[in-house]
Every structure is written in C-alpha cells, then in structure tokens.
Enzyme design. Structure first.
Site, PDB file in Angstrom:
ATOM      1  N   ASP A 131       0.842  -1.190   0.000  1.00  0.00           N
ATOM      2  CA  ASP A 131       0.000   0.000   0.000  1.00  0.00           C
ATOM      3  C   ASP A 131       0.880   1.243   0.000  1.00  0.00           C
ATOM      4  O   ASP A 131       1.757   1.379   0.855  1.00  0.00           O
ATOM      5  CB  ASP A 131      -0.924  -0.013   1.226  1.00  0.00           C
ATOM      6  CG  ASP A 131      -2.076   0.965   1.063  1.00  0.00           C
ATOM      7  OD1 ASP A 131      -2.405   1.325  -0.082  1.00  0.00           O
ATOM      8  OD2 ASP A 131      -2.648   1.374   2.087  1.00  0.00           O
ATOM      9  N   GLU A 162      -9.319   4.155  -1.773  1.00  0.00           N
ATOM     10  CA  GLU A 162      -8.099   4.030  -2.586  1.00  0.00           C
ATOM     11  C   GLU A 162      -8.413   3.349  -3.909  1.00  0.00           C
ATOM     12  O   GLU A 162      -9.435   2.683  -4.053  1.00  0.00           O
ATOM     13  CB  GLU A 162      -7.046   3.166  -1.851  1.00  0.00           C
ATOM     14  CG  GLU A 162      -6.732   3.643  -0.442  1.00  0.00           C
ATOM     15  CD  GLU A 162      -5.473   2.998   0.147  1.00  0.00           C
ATOM     16  OE1 GLU A 162      -4.697   2.395  -0.631  1.00  0.00           O
ATOM     17  OE2 GLU A 162      -5.288   3.105   1.369  1.00  0.00           O
ATOM     18  N   GLN A 203      -3.311   1.861  15.340  1.00  0.00           N
ATOM     19  CA  GLN A 203      -2.277   2.433  14.474  1.00  0.00           C
ATOM     20  C   GLN A 203      -1.427   3.475  15.214  1.00  0.00           C
ATOM     21  O   GLN A 203      -0.195   3.467  15.124  1.00  0.00           O
ATOM     22  CB  GLN A 203      -2.953   3.081  13.257  1.00  0.00           C
ATOM     23  CG  GLN A 203      -1.976   3.598  12.200  1.00  0.00           C
ATOM     24  CD  GLN A 203      -2.711   4.183  10.979  1.00  0.00           C
ATOM     25  OE1 GLN A 203      -3.947   4.160  10.902  1.00  0.00           O
ATOM     26  NE2 GLN A 203      -1.953   4.693  10.028  1.00  0.00           N
ATOM     27  N   THR A 214      -8.536  -6.042   4.036  1.00  0.00           N
ATOM     28  CA  THR A 214      -8.560  -5.053   2.957  1.00  0.00           C
ATOM     29  C   THR A 214      -9.613  -5.517   1.967  1.00  0.00           C
ATOM     30  O   THR A 214      -9.614  -6.685   1.583  1.00  0.00           O
ATOM     31  CB  THR A 214      -7.186  -4.983   2.254  1.00  0.00           C
ATOM     32  OG1 THR A 214      -6.177  -4.726   3.227  1.00  0.00           O
ATOM     33  CG2 THR A 214      -7.156  -3.900   1.190  1.00  0.00           C
TER      34      THR A 214
HETATM   35 CA    CA Z   1      -3.870   3.106   3.071  1.00  0.00          CA
END
Ligand code: CA
Length: 427
Positions: free
Chosen positions: A126, A200, A239, A256
């Site tokens: 990514d 994305e 994160q 994902t």
């Molecule tokens: Ca990303």
C-alpha cells in the site's frame, strides 16, 4: 493509446441500462461462481456476467487453459497484448448480432453470481501517494510541517497483508488490539474504538519482472493489468500506538476490501490526463521516476465516491450519507507508473496478481476527504447523519460503499462496480 475499442459509438446487442458501469467499451474481467459450481472467469456487460468458459469455442484456443482457472494470475501474466486481443474479440462477439444465438445463453445476471477476489494475491503493497491525505493527516500531528522531508522524493509505501484481502461484500470484523489513550499510562487490549475506512484505487499487476531487473517508469504500463477500488480498513487507535518506528501493522492487516472487477488500462485510455503540475519549489522527480510520456498522460480522471449507511438508516429507508466525492487525478502526487517503477527500483520482483494500493485519495476540498480520520478531524468534529446519529468513526452495522467511474463528454461511462463492506461486531 485510444483505439477503436474505445469508440463511444460502439453498441452491444446486450441491453446496457443508462448509467451502467459496464458498457461494451469497458468489459472488465473477474472471477465468479454460481451456486456451488466452480469459480471461473467472466466479463461484465450491462447487468450480466459473460461466462468465458461457456464461450471458449469462440475464443483463441491458446487462451483456454488460463481462462478456465479459478484465479486470473495465469491470464494476467500474459500481458496486455493478450488482454487486448480478448477485448477485441469480445467486442466482436457482443457487438455483432450474428453471434447472439451462441453467446446469449452464456450471460448470467449479476445478481445470480457470487464474485471472488480475482487473483491469488502473493504480495500486497500500500502506497501513500494521495498528497492531500498525507498533508491532512500530517497536520494532525505536525501542524506547521505536515509532510515529512522525503514525501516529494519517495513514493512512500508499506508492505500490506495479502491473506486478508477480501472481495466487496464480505463483512469487516472489528479488530481488537493494543490501544492507548493519549493520557493513559499504559495500553490496554480490546476492540478498536476508532475503526475507519480509506478510499483508494488498487493496481493489479499483470506481467511480472525478474529479481534484480527494475521496471523503468516508461515501461511500467506494460506490467499493469488494470485497476479496482480498494478499501484499506484502518484501526486508528491501534495504528497510533504501534506505527513507530516501522509503520502500520495490525491496525491494517485485519482486512482489505477490493471491488471484484479488473478494469483494464485500455478501457481507461480515454481518461488519461497530464500529471498535475508540481507546486513551485517542489523537487523534480529523480531521473528513474521521470518520464515525459508519463508526465503527459500518467494521471487518470476517475471520479471517486464514498457513502455510508448505518443500520438505522437502512431500517428507515434513508438515503446513504455521502462522505466524499472527488477525482483521482488531482489527488495523486505520483502516477501508477512511478509507483511500479519505484517498487522495483531496488530489483524487487513483482509477480502476476500482486496488488498495489495507491493510498487514500483525498482531494484538496472538504467534500473530497477519503477517510473519517480527515472528515472528523481526528474525531474532534463528528458528522451528523440524517437519523441524528453522530459519527467520528465507524460503529457496528455501518456500511461503507466505494464507487469509481469515468465519464466522457460523449456520454461514455466506464465504471468499476462497488466496493462494499459492513462492520460486524468484534469476535
Ligand atoms: Ca492506506
């Protein structure tokens, strides 16, 4: 680049509803199954999937084995020449009434099929080429200096997890992990409270490269099989605690989502645009990332949209809340070709069926922010849904739908299909 297969005047005998993502000029390939029958390759046309194994007799004999596999890795490894020959042949078969009797029985309604991840993904990387996203996120940590010094030199990326890639429609299990509130002394383990999505594009790799043989930026297009939508689900609390110094890990690897269809570069050819000019004072790309043709046409004018529904909105029949709308070409600081060239610049080999994410594609407008982290300013400004429910991050039952399409002046529309995911509770 643009050729007769992009002609907006082309018509199919398959009725294509107005506004369909899948006119005869698109013909994206994917893997589907019906009931418990085995997975196989199909192409989207209008509201149907054309079963390619069902029309094998009408296709080049040499393609049969690769097109009868339950994954597309072998087919995409053949490169864009084979893909284009199939595209030309399908336009003939779907455009000419003479073939209708033979081909029509092999059309299956898209509502009748189950779609699958089109390739066995060996590796998933990514990137982070959405400069407005990088700036918006950077500002939350470093208001005066949002972009780190490497950003305008290096297409930044991290290594993603291939095993948890799922096709549109699969539920998202809320991940648990270590989260630490800023004022807490120590972290605790539990379900993420700041679950987010990232809008994305995905890049499917066709032909690979040998270990030790970088792909020059001018040749990168020959290694790209096509594009999809990609949702890089992200647990912001996990994160924030784990990402230093080696980057995101468990905050991303739980899942994902990708849209099911591989939209070819040829279908997107009419929507190529010059790369946005770099701001005054920005460095020129280093020579290995610089190419005149890529500067001229490396960007893609793809419209992107993200919408949300909560469980209550669906129960009450309330229209989805539009989170963002914007175009990919203005969002990407680096092109797909530069991404591929950089990925292989050290000699790293890409394999057919590898997946690359662009990174979150936010525009420079508040209407085009590609994650809740940006929309809610890190959770400080929750948004109100039509039910009165407030959202900083995703609640159980929330469903995110990503859409992408290109639209030409002639009315030609090339769509990607949807990338949907609904948040199920933690396990
Ligand atoms: Ca990303």
């Amino acid at each position: 680049m643009i050729d007769e297969t992009n002609d907006s005047a082309l018509k199919s005998w398959v009725e294509t509803p107005h506004g369909s993502d899948f006119p005869i000029q698109n013909l994206p390939i994917g893997i589907f199954s019906v009931g418990d029958r085995r997975r196989r390759a199909g192409v989207a046309i209008g509201d149907f999937v054309l079963d390619l194994t069902g029309i094998a007799d009408l296709l080049d004999e040499d393609w049969r084995e690769d097109l009868s596999q339950p994954i597309l890795n072998g087919w995409l490894a053949r490169g864009n020449g084979a893909q284009h020959a199939l595209r030309e042949r399908l336009i003939e078969l779907l455009g000419d009434e003479r073939y209708r009797d033979d081909v029509e029985p092999q059309l299956i309604g898209q509502t009748e099929v189950r779609m699958h991840v089109p390739c066995l993904v060996g590796d998933y990387t990514d990137f982070y080429v959405g400069i407005h996203h990088a700036t918006n996120v950077g500002k939350q940590f470093r208001p005066d200096n949002p972009l780190l010094p490497n950003y305008k030199y290096v297409p930044i990326g991290y290594h993603g997890r291939a095993s948890s890639i799922r096709v549109s429609g699969e539920p998202v299990i809320r991940p648990s992990g270590q989260r630490k509130a800023p004022d807490a002394d120590a972290p605790e383990y539990g379900p993420s409270r700041r679950l987010d999505y990232e809008l994305e594009l995905g890049i499917w790799i066709g032909r690979g490269n040998d270990l030790g043989s970088p792909i020059p930026v001018g040749e990168a297009a020959r290694h790209i099989a096509g594009y999809c939508l990609l949702n890089d689900w992200s647990a912001r609390d996990i994160q924030a605690w784990e990402y230093q110094p080696l980057g995101p890990f468990l905050s991303k690897s739980f899942m994902t989502s990708v849209s099911a269809w591989v939209v070819s570069q040829q279908a997107l050819a009419p929507f190529r645009r010059p790369m946005p000019p770099r701001a005054d004072g920005d460095p020129r790309p280093l020579p290995y990332l610089d190419n005149p043709a890529d500067r001229e046409s490396g960007a893609l004018e793809i419209q992107l949209e993200a919408v949300l529904t909560s469980e209550r909105m669906r129960q009450d029949g309330i229209a989805p809340h539009v989170l963002s709308r914007g175009s990919a070409d203005a969002a990407m600081y680096w092109s797909a070709a530069q991404i591929v060239a950089h990925h292989t610049a050290n000699g790293c080999n890409l394999l057919p069926g590898d997946l690359i994410g662009t990174g979150t594609l936010s525009t420079d407008s508040n209407n085009g922010l590609g994650s809740l982290l940006e929309i809610s300013r890190g959770g400080k400004q929750p948004i109100a849904l039509a039910t009165g429910e407030m959202r900083s991050f995703l609640e159980d039952g929330d469903e995110i739908t990503l859409r992408a399409w290109c639209e030409g002046e002639t009315g030609l529309r090339i769509g990607f299909g949807e990338c949907v995911g609904r948040v199920a509770g933690d396990r």
